[in-house]
Motif scaffolding. Structure first.
Motif, PDB file in Angstrom:
ATOM      1  N   THR A 198       0.830  -1.205   0.000  1.00  0.00           N
ATOM      2  CA  THR A 198       0.000   0.000   0.000  1.00  0.00           C
ATOM      3  C   THR A 198       0.864   1.255   0.000  1.00  0.00           C
ATOM      4  OG1 THR A 198      -1.774  -1.130   1.175  1.00  0.00           O
ATOM      5  CG2 THR A 198      -1.783   1.266   1.258  1.00  0.00           C
ATOM      6  N   ILE A 199       1.927   1.241   0.789  1.00  0.00           N
ATOM      7  CA  ILE A 199       2.844   2.390   0.841  1.00  0.00           C
ATOM      8  C   ILE A 199       3.478   2.623  -0.522  1.00  0.00           C
ATOM      9  CG2 ILE A 199       5.023   3.208   1.821  1.00  0.00           C
ATOM     10  CD1 ILE A 199       4.251   1.690   4.403  1.00  0.00           C
ATOM     11  N   ALA A 200       3.910   1.529  -1.170  1.00  0.00           N
ATOM     12  CA  ALA A 200       4.574   1.658  -2.468  1.00  0.00           C
ATOM     13  C   ALA A 200       3.604   2.091  -3.565  1.00  0.00           C
ATOM     14  CB  ALA A 200       5.230   0.332  -2.837  1.00  0.00           C
ATOM     15  N   ASP A 201       2.413   1.491  -3.578  1.00  0.00           N
ATOM     16  CA  ASP A 201       1.449   1.770  -4.653  1.00  0.00           C
ATOM     17  C   ASP A 201       0.875   3.180  -4.570  1.00  0.00           C
ATOM     18  OD1 ASP A 201       1.856  -0.755  -5.592  1.00  0.00           O
ATOM     19  OD2 ASP A 201      -0.002  -1.596  -4.781  1.00  0.00           O
ATOM     20  N   ASN A 202       0.691   3.671  -3.348  1.00  0.00           N
ATOM     21  CA  ASN A 202       0.042   4.965  -3.167  1.00  0.00           C
ATOM     22  C   ASN A 202       0.985   6.072  -2.709  1.00  0.00           C
ATOM     23  OD1 ASN A 202      -2.906   4.058  -3.528  1.00  0.00           O
ATOM     24  ND2 ASN A 202      -2.171   2.677  -1.928  1.00  0.00           N
ATOM     25  N   ASP A 203       2.294   5.735  -2.637  1.00  0.00           N
ATOM     26  CA  ASP A 203       3.304   6.701  -2.211  1.00  0.00           C
ATOM     27  C   ASP A 203       2.929   7.321  -0.865  1.00  0.00           C
ATOM     28  OD1 ASP A 203       5.716   8.000  -2.448  1.00  0.00           O
ATOM     29  OD2 ASP A 203       4.860   9.739  -3.444  1.00  0.00           O
ATOM     30  N   VAL A 204       2.519   6.460   0.085  1.00  0.00           N
ATOM     31  CA  VAL A 204       2.144   6.923   1.422  1.00  0.00           C
ATOM     32  C   VAL A 204       3.410   7.236   2.213  1.00  0.00           C
ATOM     33  CG1 VAL A 204       0.973   6.312   3.564  1.00  0.00           C
ATOM     34  CG2 VAL A 204       0.036   5.551   1.376  1.00  0.00           C
ATOM     35  N   GLN A 205       3.466   8.411   2.844  1.00  0.00           N
ATOM     36  CA  GLN A 205       4.630   8.784   3.639  1.00  0.00           C
ATOM     37  C   GLN A 205       4.245   9.327   5.020  1.00  0.00           C
ATOM     38  OE1 GLN A 205       7.645  11.076   1.655  1.00  0.00           O
ATOM     39  NE2 GLN A 205       7.153  10.246  -0.361  1.00  0.00           N
ATOM     40  N   GLU A 206       3.008   9.748   5.172  1.00  0.00           N
ATOM     41  CA  GLU A 206       2.580  10.335   6.442  1.00  0.00           C
ATOM     42  C   GLU A 206       2.406   9.252   7.508  1.00  0.00           C
ATOM     43  OE1 GLU A 206      -0.951  13.254   8.198  1.00  0.00           O
ATOM     44  OE2 GLU A 206      -0.896  12.720   6.076  1.00  0.00           O
ATOM     45  N   ILE A 213       9.283   3.083   4.401  1.00  0.00           N
ATOM     46  CA  ILE A 213       9.173   3.677   3.067  1.00  0.00           C
ATOM     47  C   ILE A 213      10.272   3.120   2.162  1.00  0.00           C
ATOM     48  CG2 ILE A 213       9.300   5.830   1.769  1.00  0.00           C
ATOM     49  CD1 ILE A 213       8.185   7.263   4.250  1.00  0.00           C
ATOM     50  N   LYS A 214      11.489   3.041   2.679  1.00  0.00           N
ATOM     51  CA  LYS A 214      12.600   2.510   1.896  1.00  0.00           C
ATOM     52  C   LYS A 214      12.370   1.039   1.559  1.00  0.00           C
ATOM     53  CE  LYS A 214      16.108   5.627   3.814  1.00  0.00           C
ATOM     54  NZ  LYS A 214      17.357   5.703   4.628  1.00  0.00           N
ATOM     55  N   LEU A 215      11.911   0.265   2.563  1.00  0.00           N
ATOM     56  CA  LEU A 215      11.682  -1.161   2.345  1.00  0.00           C
ATOM     57  C   LEU A 215      10.556  -1.388   1.337  1.00  0.00           C
ATOM     58  CD1 LEU A 215      12.387  -4.044   3.096  1.00  0.00           C
ATOM     59  CD2 LEU A 215      10.803  -3.888   5.028  1.00  0.00           C
ATOM     60  N   ALA A 216       9.510  -0.560   1.406  1.00  0.00           N
ATOM     61  CA  ALA A 216       8.395  -0.693   0.458  1.00  0.00           C
ATOM     62  C   ALA A 216       8.860  -0.458  -0.966  1.00  0.00           C
ATOM     63  CB  ALA A 216       7.284   0.292   0.829  1.00  0.00           C
ATOM     64  N   ARG A 217       9.694   0.563  -1.158  1.00  0.00           N
ATOM     65  CA  ARG A 217      10.186   0.869  -2.502  1.00  0.00           C
ATOM     66  C   ARG A 217      11.119  -0.230  -3.007  1.00  0.00           C
ATOM     67  NH1 ARG A 217      11.365   7.264  -1.147  1.00  0.00           N
ATOM     68  NH2 ARG A 217       9.191   7.985  -1.385  1.00  0.00           N
ATOM     69  N   GLN A 218      11.946  -0.770  -2.118  1.00  0.00           N
ATOM     70  CA  GLN A 218      12.860  -1.836  -2.523  1.00  0.00           C
ATOM     71  C   GLN A 218      12.110  -3.123  -2.840  1.00  0.00           C
ATOM     72  OE1 GLN A 218      15.501  -2.165   0.803  1.00  0.00           O
ATOM     73  NE2 GLN A 218      16.600  -0.266   0.340  1.00  0.00           N
ATOM     74  N   THR A 219      11.014  -3.374  -2.113  1.00  0.00           N
ATOM     75  CA  THR A 219      10.290  -4.637  -2.272  1.00  0.00           C
ATOM     76  C   THR A 219       9.368  -4.644  -3.473  1.00  0.00           C
ATOM     77  OG1 THR A 219      10.318  -4.914   0.145  1.00  0.00           O
ATOM     78  CG2 THR A 219       8.781  -6.293  -1.099  1.00  0.00           C
ATOM     79  N   PHE A 220       8.686  -3.522  -3.728  1.00  0.00           N
ATOM     80  CA  PHE A 220       7.641  -3.521  -4.741  1.00  0.00           C
ATOM     81  C   PHE A 220       7.934  -2.658  -5.965  1.00  0.00           C
ATOM     82  CE2 PHE A 220       5.442  -4.816  -0.863  1.00  0.00           C
ATOM     83  CZ  PHE A 220       4.796  -5.960  -1.324  1.00  0.00           C
ATOM     84  N   HIS A 221       8.965  -1.838  -5.934  1.00  0.00           N
ATOM     85  CA  HIS A 221       9.325  -1.043  -7.111  1.00  0.00           C
ATOM     86  C   HIS A 221      10.520  -1.687  -7.801  1.00  0.00           C
ATOM     87  CE1 HIS A 221       7.283   2.976  -5.805  1.00  0.00           C
ATOM     88  NE2 HIS A 221       6.444   1.995  -6.066  1.00  0.00           N
ATOM     89  N   ARG A 222      10.329  -2.086  -9.025  1.00  0.00           N
ATOM     90  CA  ARG A 222      11.409  -2.713  -9.785  1.00  0.00           C
ATOM     91  C   ARG A 222      11.925  -1.727 -10.839  1.00  0.00           C
ATOM     92  NH1 ARG A 222      10.944  -5.390  -6.074  1.00  0.00           N
ATOM     93  NH2 ARG A 222      10.477  -7.606  -5.849  1.00  0.00           N
ATOM     94  N   SER A 223      13.216  -1.513 -10.851  1.00  0.00           N
ATOM     95  CA  SER A 223      13.789  -0.616 -11.865  1.00  0.00           C
ATOM     96  C   SER A 223      13.761  -1.314 -13.233  1.00  0.00           C
ATOM     97  CB  SER A 223      15.234  -0.264 -11.505  1.00  0.00           C
ATOM     98  OG  SER A 223      16.025  -1.431 -11.415  1.00  0.00           O
ATOM     99  N   ARG A 224      13.497  -0.543 -14.272  1.00  0.00           N
ATOM    100  CA  ARG A 224      13.441  -1.077 -15.623  1.00  0.00           C
ATOM    101  C   ARG A 224      14.682  -0.655 -16.395  1.00  0.00           C
ATOM    102  NH1 ARG A 224       7.127   0.222 -17.300  1.00  0.00           N
ATOM    103  NH2 ARG A 224       6.155  -1.047 -15.643  1.00  0.00           N
ATOM    104  N   PRO A 225      15.274  -1.564 -17.142  1.00  0.00           N
ATOM    105  CA  PRO A 225      16.451  -1.179 -17.939  1.00  0.00           C
ATOM    106  C   PRO A 225      16.081  -0.167 -19.011  1.00  0.00           C
ATOM    107  CG  PRO A 225      15.691  -3.388 -18.533  1.00  0.00           C
ATOM    108  CD  PRO A 225      14.924  -2.983 -17.327  1.00  0.00           C
ATOM    109  N   VAL A 226      16.929   0.810 -19.227  1.00  0.00           N
ATOM    110  CA  VAL A 226      16.696   1.858 -20.218  1.00  0.00           C
ATOM    111  C   VAL A 226      17.718   1.720 -21.332  1.00  0.00           C
ATOM    112  CG1 VAL A 226      16.599   4.338 -20.637  1.00  0.00           C
ATOM    113  CG2 VAL A 226      15.778   3.404 -18.445  1.00  0.00           C
ATOM    114  N   ARG A 227      17.225   1.690 -22.567  1.00  0.00           N
ATOM    115  CA  ARG A 227      18.135   1.571 -23.709  1.00  0.00           C
ATOM    116  C   ARG A 227      18.791   2.930 -23.983  1.00  0.00           C
ATOM    117  NH1 ARG A 227      15.837  -1.110 -29.048  1.00  0.00           N
ATOM    118  NH2 ARG A 227      15.864  -2.872 -27.572  1.00  0.00           N
ATOM    119  N   ILE A 228      20.076   2.914 -24.113  1.00  0.00           N
ATOM    120  CA  ILE A 228      20.825   4.150 -24.365  1.00  0.00           C
ATOM    121  C   ILE A 228      21.315   4.147 -25.809  1.00  0.00           C
ATOM    122  CG2 ILE A 228      22.839   5.520 -23.696  1.00  0.00           C
ATOM    123  CD1 ILE A 228      22.592   4.319 -20.921  1.00  0.00           C
TER     124      ILE A 228
END
Length: 228
Positions: A198-206, A213-228
């Motif tokens: 919920t924290i990751a999906d809705n960017d909850v910080q309050e 917050i850090k753990l939520a982003r690490q667990t549920f946000h996956r970085s995508r490779p960018v073509r250069i």
């Protein structure tokens, strides 16, 4: 006595056995109403100190310190189910507690027998559960890293149990420390994962701890490779 969230009591004696809990006061500042409970606490502490001398030989745990004694009062006829957890700080506190290896000493006062269920920590199969009728005056010695214990006394006659937990010495190496942790209760695990999502999906910080917050982003946000 206080009522802990149902996700927390699932790591104690369950929603029926730990409907109400009370941490006994410090021996240096005793409360008069706890006099009888303190007699039980002192007996459990004495037994735990005796077991500490041989605990490492039969369990591999070297005991180092203990927690304050806790009294557990079962659910009564007029009691409603325990409320759901909503505080990350409370979740953090009990998560750390449940993941520590410990030797649990429990004295069941009754006054009526209770159905006791003992389940292996990592078991999800009902056929692996052990059930029996626990009589008043029973003493339990349990390894908290091996099994969980649930009590279900009669609702018409609430029962009382007193518990003292002796903590195992913690390992300090990164690998040893990770292997030394105990699996927390599934109910608490599920709540934490849902809260992080919920924290990751809705960017909850309050009103959310920074580490969550850090753990939520690490667990549920996956970085995508960018073509250069």
């Amino acid at each position: 006595f206080e009522r802990l969230p149902r996700e927390i009591v699932s790591g104690l004696f369950g929603e029926f056995g730990s409907a109400w809990t009370r941490e006994l006061s410090s021996p240096e500042d005793p409360r008069p109403e706890e006099e009888a409970l303190r007699v039980i606490e002192s007996c459990l502490v004495e037994l735990g100190e005796e077991l500490a001398g041989c605990c490492e030989a039969f369990s591999g745990m070297r005991l180092q310190g203990r927690l304050a004694a806790m009294a557990h009062l079962s659910r009564g006829v007029e009691d409603q189910p325990n409320q759901s957890l909503n505080d990350p700080e409370t979740a953090n506190h009990y998560l750390a507690l449940f993941m520590r290896k410990k030797l649990k000493l429990v004295y069941f006062l009754g006054p009526s027998p209770a159905t006791m269920t003992v389940a292996p920590i990592e078991s999800h199969q009902n056929e692996e559960l052990f059930r029996t009728l626990l009589p008043p005056g029973a003493l339990l010695v349990l390894r908290g890293d091996v099994c969980r214990c649930y009590l279900e006394p009669q609702i018409s006659e609430p029962s009382l149990a007193v518990e003292v937990n002796f903590l195992a010495e913690q390992k300090h190496g990164p690998l040893e420390s990770a292997l030394d942790r105990v699996m927390p209760p599934p109910e608490l695990q599920h709540w934490i994962l849902e809260r992080l999502k919920t924290i990751a999906d809705n960017d909850v910080q309050e009103d959310v701890p920074e580490e969550w917050i850090k753990l939520a982003r690490q667990t549920f946000h996956r970085s995508r490779p960018v073509r250069i």
